[in-house]
Design a protein around this motif. Sequence first.
Motif, PDB file in Angstrom:
ATOM      1  N   GLN A  38       7.571  34.194 -11.536  1.00 24.21           N
ATOM      2  CA  GLN A  38       8.503  35.208 -12.025  1.00 24.21           C
ATOM      3  C   GLN A  38       9.703  34.555 -12.674  1.00 24.21           C
ATOM      4  OE1 GLN A  38      10.081  38.015  -9.132  1.00 24.21           O
ATOM      5  NE2 GLN A  38      10.330  39.576 -10.706  1.00 24.21           N
ATOM      6  N   GLY A  41      14.528  38.071 -15.046  1.00 27.59           N
ATOM      7  CA  GLY A  41      14.506  39.291 -15.843  1.00 27.59           C
ATOM      8  C   GLY A  41      13.131  39.803 -16.198  1.00 27.59           C
ATOM      9  N   LYS A  42      12.083  39.188 -15.630  1.00 30.07           N
ATOM     10  CA  LYS A  42      10.720  39.607 -15.944  1.00 30.07           C
ATOM     11  C   LYS A  42       9.951  39.946 -14.674  1.00 30.07           C
ATOM     12  CE  LYS A  42      10.366  36.738 -20.108  1.00 30.07           C
ATOM     13  NZ  LYS A  42       9.551  35.707 -20.813  1.00 30.07           N
ATOM     14  N   GLY A  43       8.829  40.626 -14.858  1.00 31.55           N
ATOM     15  CA  GLY A  43       7.957  40.897 -13.728  1.00 31.55           C
ATOM     16  C   GLY A  43       7.122  39.676 -13.392  1.00 31.55           C
ATOM     17  N   PRO A  44       6.540  39.631 -12.195  1.00 27.15           N
ATOM     18  CA  PRO A  44       5.688  38.500 -11.818  1.00 27.15           C
ATOM     19  C   PRO A  44       4.494  38.362 -12.764  1.00 27.15           C
ATOM     20  CG  PRO A  44       6.265  39.825  -9.897  1.00 27.15           C
ATOM     21  CD  PRO A  44       6.702  40.597 -11.100  1.00 27.15           C
ATOM     22  N   PHE A  89       5.829  32.881  -6.240  1.00 27.81           N
ATOM     23  CA  PHE A  89       5.474  33.642  -5.053  1.00 27.81           C
ATOM     24  C   PHE A  89       3.991  33.438  -4.727  1.00 27.81           C
ATOM     25  CE2 PHE A  89       9.192  36.241  -4.446  1.00 27.81           C
ATOM     26  CZ  PHE A  89       9.746  36.383  -5.710  1.00 27.81           C
ATOM     27  N   TRP A 103       3.571  39.623   0.255  1.00 30.46           N
ATOM     28  CA  TRP A 103       4.220  38.606  -0.555  1.00 30.46           C
ATOM     29  C   TRP A 103       5.142  37.740   0.284  1.00 30.46           C
ATOM     30  CZ3 TRP A 103       4.416  38.591  -6.210  1.00 30.46           C
ATOM     31  CH2 TRP A 103       3.538  39.533  -6.770  1.00 30.46           C
ATOM     32  N   GLY A 104       5.232  36.475  -0.096  1.00 27.54           N
ATOM     33  CA  GLY A 104       6.223  35.586   0.475  1.00 27.54           C
ATOM     34  C   GLY A 104       7.573  35.792  -0.196  1.00 27.54           C
ATOM     35  N   LEU A 105       8.565  35.018   0.239  1.00 33.30           N
ATOM     36  CA  LEU A 105       9.923  35.175  -0.277  1.00 33.30           C
ATOM     37  C   LEU A 105      10.138  34.489  -1.616  1.00 33.30           C
ATOM     38  CD1 LEU A 105      11.997  34.749   2.995  1.00 33.30           C
ATOM     39  CD2 LEU A 105      11.499  36.856   1.752  1.00 33.30           C
ATOM     40  N   GLY A 106       9.333  33.531  -1.939  1.00 28.28           N
ATOM     41  CA  GLY A 106       9.470  32.860  -3.221  1.00 28.28           C
ATOM     42  C   GLY A 106      10.159  31.509  -3.128  1.00 28.28           C
TER      43      GLY A 106
ATOM     44  N   GLN B  37      11.671  45.334  -5.390  1.00 29.52           N
ATOM     45  CA  GLN B  37      12.058  43.942  -5.211  1.00 29.52           C
ATOM     46  C   GLN B  37      13.579  43.842  -5.138  1.00 29.52           C
ATOM     47  OE1 GLN B  37      10.999  41.108  -8.334  1.00 29.52           O
ATOM     48  NE2 GLN B  37      10.903  39.437  -6.839  1.00 29.52           N
ATOM     49  N   GLN B  41      14.375  38.441  -3.046  1.00 31.19           N
ATOM     50  CA  GLN B  41      13.257  38.726  -2.151  1.00 31.19           C
ATOM     51  C   GLN B  41      11.957  38.840  -2.935  1.00 31.19           C
ATOM     52  OE1 GLN B  41      13.827  39.086   1.300  1.00 31.19           O
ATOM     53  NE2 GLN B  41      15.897  38.421   0.740  1.00 31.19           N
ATOM     54  N   GLY B  42      10.859  38.821  -2.206  1.00 33.01           N
ATOM     55  CA  GLY B  42       9.571  39.100  -2.822  1.00 33.01           C
ATOM     56  C   GLY B  42       9.369  40.601  -2.966  1.00 33.01           C
ATOM     57  N   PRO B  43       8.448  41.010  -3.814  1.00 37.62           N
ATOM     58  CA  PRO B  43       8.170  42.444  -3.982  1.00 37.62           C
ATOM     59  C   PRO B  43       7.649  43.060  -2.681  1.00 37.62           C
ATOM     60  CG  PRO B  43       7.241  41.166  -5.793  1.00 37.62           C
ATOM     61  CD  PRO B  43       7.665  40.185  -4.752  1.00 37.62           C
ATOM     62  N   LEU B  88      15.002  46.021  -8.166  1.00 42.00           N
ATOM     63  CA  LEU B  88      14.107  46.008  -9.322  1.00 42.00           C
ATOM     64  C   LEU B  88      12.818  46.701  -8.890  1.00 42.00           C
ATOM     65  CD1 LEU B  88      13.516  44.893 -12.230  1.00 42.00           C
ATOM     66  CD2 LEU B  88      12.476  42.918 -11.094  1.00 42.00           C
ATOM     67  N   LEU B  90       9.053  47.476  -9.681  1.00 45.54           N
ATOM     68  CA  LEU B  90       7.964  46.914 -10.469  1.00 45.54           C
ATOM     69  C   LEU B  90       6.730  47.795 -10.390  1.00 45.54           C
ATOM     70  CD1 LEU B  90       8.401  43.272  -9.190  1.00 45.54           C
ATOM     71  CD2 LEU B  90       8.752  43.990 -11.547  1.00 45.54           C
ATOM     72  N   PRO B 110       7.718  44.651 -16.746  1.00 41.93           N
ATOM     73  CA  PRO B 110       9.004  43.950 -16.660  1.00 41.93           C
ATOM     74  C   PRO B 110       9.931  44.528 -15.603  1.00 41.93           C
ATOM     75  CG  PRO B 110       8.962  45.391 -18.553  1.00 41.93           C
ATOM     76  CD  PRO B 110       7.591  45.436 -17.978  1.00 41.93           C
TER      77      PRO B 110
END
Lengths: 113, 117
Positions: A38, A41-44, A89, A103-106, B37, B41-43, B88, B90, B110
């Motif tokens: 990710q 400003g963008k999605g995964p 992630f 999902w993990g925290l990243g 999100q 954090q993660g989603p 956010l 998604l 996005p």
Amino acid sequence: GESVGLHLPTLSVQEGDNSIINCAYSNSASDYFIWYKQESGKGPQFIIDIRSNMDKRQGQRVTVLLNKTVKHLSLQIAATQPGDSAVYFCAVQGAGNNRKLIWGLGTSLGVNP
Amino acid sequence: DAGVTQSPTHLIKTRGQQVTLRCSPKSGHDTVSWYQQALGQGPQFIFQYYEEEERQRGNFPDRFSGHQFPNYSSELNVNALLLGDSALYLCASSLRLAGGQVRVTQYFGPGTRLLVL
């Protein structure tokens, strides 16, 4: 409940070096694993996935390793480039009737020129 | 081939208001999932829609509701907004395979950044 965690919230590497991002999961019955990238400003964005019947899968400059014994997976990025800077992630699919992605925290990867 | 699109990109609301977010899935996809999100954090999975019905739901209150239309596009509605709903949002689309199994490889839009004041 099921959980997914990463060992390091941030990782900084030199351009050209290899990067390794780690992830641990709690449910030994999980059977599908995905890595997402990710950018700000963008999605995964999907990078690579692996099923539990495999322990290694390679893509372009990326490799995912799965160790089901210790419930650990890793993402390796070869010859890291500035464009690889992003948050990474891991996402794990629950087993049985629970097919939601957890999902993990990243891990935030920074690449030094 | 259009990817997943979401609208609006940004939104500011006040506490107690209601909001509707929109998503169009990737061409050829029939399943839409919504995630929240928070910063850093993660989603977090909210719910998933397929054949115009909610199929799975995460741990979110009834204030969060959704809809899927015949063209597979989807809306997320949040009522009685709280400050903690700032995040956010998604949308992800995927394809359900024959036999009902969904390919979990999801393609994300996005996102819509919602700020609740």
